[in-house]
Write a protein that holds these residues in place. Sequence first.
Motif, PDB file in Angstrom:
ATOM      1  N   VAL A  18       0.844  -1.189   0.000  1.00 39.22           N
ATOM      2  CA  VAL A  18       0.000   0.000   0.000  1.00 39.22           C
ATOM      3  C   VAL A  18       0.883   1.245   0.000  1.00 39.22           C
ATOM      4  O   VAL A  18       1.814   1.356   0.805  1.00 39.22           O
ATOM      5  CB  VAL A  18      -0.938   0.011   1.227  1.00 39.22           C
ATOM      6  N   LEU A  19       0.569   2.163  -0.878  1.00 37.49           N
ATOM      7  CA  LEU A  19       1.300   3.425  -0.996  1.00 37.49           C
ATOM      8  C   LEU A  19       0.450   4.524  -0.365  1.00 37.49           C
ATOM      9  O   LEU A  19      -0.701   4.736  -0.766  1.00 37.49           O
ATOM     10  CB  LEU A  19       1.560   3.709  -2.472  1.00 37.49           C
ATOM     11  N   LEU A  20       1.004   5.201   0.632  1.00 41.24           N
ATOM     12  CA  LEU A  20       0.267   6.222   1.370  1.00 41.24           C
ATOM     13  C   LEU A  20       0.893   7.592   1.151  1.00 41.24           C
ATOM     14  O   LEU A  20       2.084   7.793   1.378  1.00 41.24           O
ATOM     15  CB  LEU A  20       0.253   5.903   2.871  1.00 41.24           C
ATOM     16  N   ASP A  21       0.066   8.530   0.759  1.00 41.11           N
ATOM     17  CA  ASP A  21       0.450   9.915   0.538  1.00 41.11           C
ATOM     18  C   ASP A  21       0.459  10.658   1.881  1.00 41.11           C
ATOM     19  O   ASP A  21       0.190  10.083   2.940  1.00 41.11           O
ATOM     20  CB  ASP A  21      -0.572  10.530  -0.435  1.00 41.11           C
ATOM     21  N   VAL A  22       0.744  11.953   1.837  1.00 46.50           N
ATOM     22  CA  VAL A  22       0.667  12.783   3.031  1.00 46.50           C
ATOM     23  C   VAL A  22      -0.773  13.265   3.227  1.00 46.50           C
ATOM     24  O   VAL A  22      -1.636  13.051   2.386  1.00 46.50           O
ATOM     25  CB  VAL A  22       1.611  13.993   2.932  1.00 46.50           C
ATOM     26  N   GLY A  23      -1.010  13.952   4.348  1.00 46.92           N
ATOM     27  CA  GLY A  23      -2.323  14.527   4.605  1.00 46.92           C
ATOM     28  C   GLY A  23      -2.959  13.956   5.856  1.00 46.92           C
ATOM     29  O   GLY A  23      -2.673  12.824   6.268  1.00 46.92           O
ATOM     30  N   SER A  24      -3.836  14.736   6.469  1.00 55.48           N
ATOM     31  CA  SER A  24      -4.433  14.330   7.738  1.00 55.48           C
ATOM     32  C   SER A  24      -5.407  13.162   7.590  1.00 55.48           C
ATOM     33  O   SER A  24      -5.503  12.321   8.481  1.00 55.48           O
ATOM     34  CB  SER A  24      -5.153  15.526   8.381  1.00 55.48           C
ATOM     35  N   THR A  25      -6.118  13.083   6.459  1.00 53.69           N
ATOM     36  CA  THR A  25      -7.037  11.957   6.264  1.00 53.69           C
ATOM     37  C   THR A  25      -6.271  10.676   5.988  1.00 53.69           C
ATOM     38  O   THR A  25      -6.628   9.603   6.491  1.00 53.69           O
ATOM     39  CB  THR A  25      -8.015  12.251   5.115  1.00 53.69           C
ATOM     40  N   GLY A  40      12.678   8.745   0.640  1.00 54.83           N
ATOM     41  CA  GLY A  40      13.569   9.842   0.989  1.00 54.83           C
ATOM     42  C   GLY A  40      13.315  11.051   0.110  1.00 54.83           C
ATOM     43  O   GLY A  40      12.574  11.007  -0.868  1.00 54.83           O
ATOM     44  N   GLY A  41      13.939  12.149   0.460  1.00 64.24           N
ATOM     45  CA  GLY A  41      13.775  13.363  -0.314  1.00 64.24           C
ATOM     46  C   GLY A  41      13.852  14.580   0.569  1.00 64.24           C
ATOM     47  O   GLY A  41      14.301  14.513   1.717  1.00 64.24           O
ATOM     48  N   THR A  42      13.390  15.704   0.062  1.00 62.41           N
ATOM     49  CA  THR A  42      13.378  16.951   0.807  1.00 62.41           C
ATOM     50  C   THR A  42      12.166  16.989   1.726  1.00 62.41           C
ATOM     51  O   THR A  42      11.048  16.709   1.284  1.00 62.41           O
ATOM     52  CB  THR A  42      13.327  18.148  -0.162  1.00 62.41           C
ATOM     53  N   VAL A  43      12.384  17.334   2.985  1.00 68.16           N
ATOM     54  CA  VAL A  43      11.289  17.375   3.953  1.00 68.16           C
ATOM     55  C   VAL A  43      10.532  18.689   3.813  1.00 68.16           C
ATOM     56  O   VAL A  43      11.121  19.771   3.816  1.00 68.16           O
ATOM     57  CB  VAL A  43      11.816  17.219   5.390  1.00 68.16           C
ATOM     58  N   ARG A  44       9.225  18.564   3.673  1.00 65.15           N
ATOM     59  CA  ARG A  44       8.344  19.737   3.632  1.00 65.15           C
ATOM     60  C   ARG A  44       7.606  19.788   4.963  1.00 65.15           C
ATOM     61  O   ARG A  44       6.637  19.077   5.183  1.00 65.15           O
ATOM     62  CB  ARG A  44       7.380  19.595   2.455  1.00 65.15           C
ATOM     63  N   GLY A  77      10.267  15.877  -3.944  1.00 65.78           N
ATOM     64  CA  GLY A  77      11.437  16.191  -4.729  1.00 65.78           C
ATOM     65  C   GLY A  77      11.936  15.035  -5.571  1.00 65.78           C
ATOM     66  O   GLY A  77      11.385  13.929  -5.555  1.00 65.78           O
ATOM     67  N   PRO A  78      13.021  15.255  -6.326  1.00 64.56           N
ATOM     68  CA  PRO A  78      13.525  14.261  -7.282  1.00 64.56           C
ATOM     69  C   PRO A  78      13.881  12.922  -6.653  1.00 64.56           C
ATOM     70  O   PRO A  78      13.663  11.876  -7.275  1.00 64.56           O
ATOM     71  CB  PRO A  78      14.765  14.942  -7.871  1.00 64.56           C
ATOM     72  N   LEU A  79      14.438  12.915  -5.438  1.00 67.18           N
ATOM     73  CA  LEU A  79      14.806  11.637  -4.818  1.00 67.18           C
ATOM     74  C   LEU A  79      13.574  10.796  -4.501  1.00 67.18           C
ATOM     75  O   LEU A  79      13.571   9.573  -4.713  1.00 67.18           O
ATOM     76  CB  LEU A  79      15.621  11.884  -3.547  1.00 67.18           C
ATOM     77  N   ALA A  80      12.541  11.438  -3.989  1.00 66.36           N
ATOM     78  CA  ALA A  80      11.297  10.714  -3.696  1.00 66.36           C
ATOM     79  C   ALA A  80      10.657  10.198  -4.982  1.00 66.36           C
ATOM     80  O   ALA A  80      10.173   9.059  -5.038  1.00 66.36           O
ATOM     81  CB  ALA A  80      10.330  11.616  -2.935  1.00 66.36           C
ATOM     82  N   CYS A 107      -5.828  19.374  -6.692  1.00 68.62           N
ATOM     83  CA  CYS A 107      -4.924  20.519  -6.635  1.00 68.62           C
ATOM     84  C   CYS A 107      -4.160  20.547  -5.325  1.00 68.62           C
ATOM     85  O   CYS A 107      -4.618  20.042  -4.297  1.00 68.62           O
ATOM     86  CB  CYS A 107      -5.669  21.836  -6.842  1.00 68.62           C
ATOM     87  N   GLU A 108      -2.966  21.115  -5.402  1.00 75.27           N
ATOM     88  CA  GLU A 108      -2.078  21.273  -4.253  1.00 75.27           C
ATOM     89  C   GLU A 108      -1.407  22.635  -4.324  1.00 75.27           C
ATOM     90  O   GLU A 108      -1.535  23.363  -5.307  1.00 75.27           O
ATOM     91  CB  GLU A 108      -1.021  20.163  -4.231  1.00 75.27           C
ATOM     92  N   ALA A 109      -0.647  22.950  -3.282  1.00 71.65           N
ATOM     93  CA  ALA A 109      -0.020  24.262  -3.205  1.00 71.65           C
ATOM     94  C   ALA A 109       1.194  24.396  -4.111  1.00 71.65           C
ATOM     95  O   ALA A 109       1.519  25.500  -4.548  1.00 71.65           O
ATOM     96  CB  ALA A 109       0.370  24.575  -1.757  1.00 71.65           C
ATOM     97  N   THR A 110       1.892  23.290  -4.411  1.00 71.95           N
ATOM     98  CA  THR A 110       3.140  23.382  -5.174  1.00 71.95           C
ATOM     99  C   THR A 110       3.209  22.324  -6.264  1.00 71.95           C
ATOM    100  O   THR A 110       2.627  21.239  -6.148  1.00 71.95           O
ATOM    101  CB  THR A 110       4.371  23.210  -4.256  1.00 71.95           C
ATOM    102  N   GLN A 111       3.964  22.647  -7.312  1.00 74.23           N
ATOM    103  CA  GLN A 111       4.202  21.681  -8.385  1.00 74.23           C
ATOM    104  C   GLN A 111       5.008  20.495  -7.881  1.00 74.23           C
ATOM    105  O   GLN A 111       4.897  19.382  -8.394  1.00 74.23           O
ATOM    106  CB  GLN A 111       4.938  22.364  -9.540  1.00 74.23           C
ATOM    107  N   GLU A 112       5.832  20.708  -6.871  1.00 74.69           N
ATOM    108  CA  GLU A 112       6.641  19.633  -6.295  1.00 74.69           C
ATOM    109  C   GLU A 112       5.755  18.537  -5.727  1.00 74.69           C
ATOM    110  O   GLU A 112       6.003  17.340  -5.921  1.00 74.69           O
ATOM    111  CB  GLU A 112       7.529  20.228  -5.196  1.00 74.69           C
ATOM    112  N   GLN A 113       4.701  18.935  -5.018  1.00 75.20           N
ATOM    113  CA  GLN A 113       3.763  17.944  -4.478  1.00 75.20           C
ATOM    114  C   GLN A 113       3.083  17.174  -5.601  1.00 75.20           C
ATOM    115  O   GLN A 113       2.949  15.947  -5.544  1.00 75.20           O
ATOM    116  CB  GLN A 113       2.706  18.647  -3.624  1.00 75.20           C
ATOM    117  N   VAL A 114       2.636  17.902  -6.617  1.00 76.13           N
ATOM    118  CA  VAL A 114       1.912  17.279  -7.728  1.00 76.13           C
ATOM    119  C   VAL A 114       2.802  16.296  -8.488  1.00 76.13           C
ATOM    120  O   VAL A 114       2.351  15.222  -8.904  1.00 76.13           O
ATOM    121  CB  VAL A 114       1.366  18.375  -8.669  1.00 76.13           C
TER     122      VAL A 114
END
Length: 270
Positions: free
Chosen positions: A95-102, A140-144, A152-155, A181-188
């Motif tokens: 299972v692949l889990l994204d970020v977010g409170s839900t 791994g990657g850049t922590v937001r 980021g590219p590593l993730a 939609c999200e706040a940044t292109q990096e997230q998308v």
Amino acid sequence: MRRRREREQQILDLIRSGEENVEELARRLDVSLSTIRRDLQRLSDTGAVTRTYGGAILSRAAPEATLSSREHINLQAKQAIADAAAALVQDGERVLLDVGSTVEALGLRLKERTLSIVTNNLALVPVFSQSETITLTVLGGTVRSISMGTFGPLAELAVRRLTADKLFLGADGVVAGRGLCEATQEQVALKEAMVNQAGAVFLLADSSKLGNAHQPAWLPLMRPWTLVTDAGATEAQLAPFRALPGVTVVIAPAEPSPRPAAEDLEDALD
């Protein structure tokens, strides 16, 4: 429908570049003034643009809330959605889990299950790392810090080297026919890589996010996917999603049981 969506994206690109006049937009896209006005009205209805005299401007992006502040917003709805989503997961799956409170609420319901979990959701790392039945892979990657996730590219590189049975996405907003939609292109960019690697895609979004287009970065959802939302969603909100080919809508019960029957929710996807 597809041509209209492409034209609306072109309109947004032109407005972003400084073209805000109806006549000029019509000339640039070689369509009638009435077509442009209808397109602008639809974009205005979703919050993407604000109508002005003779044209439109891009709506200002809503301030992004921190993960800790979002955890307490629409809490009951998010818990119901998490219960419904957990019932869609079968033991033994990856299972692949994204970020977010839900999505975080979903993760808390999976910690006793026998699963392989891949995630960029740092809030869930302490939860799964203590489990004896979860095999955990952290991207791994850049922590937001505002969303407690890696990007980021590593993730993105890591995601492209694995597959998952099911992906559970979060989003700041979702509009039928446009995507999330999200706040940044990096997230998308990372979400797009996740979508490409998953066998099945589920978007967890409470009713306040349906039709919400107040962030500037977009991911069109061009493959079959499932919207899991709460019982507070109105038929007017749900109808555009039900009308889309390849989109399944699952409504979490208003008062979910502690352990929803997996068979009942799987039947909803048939």
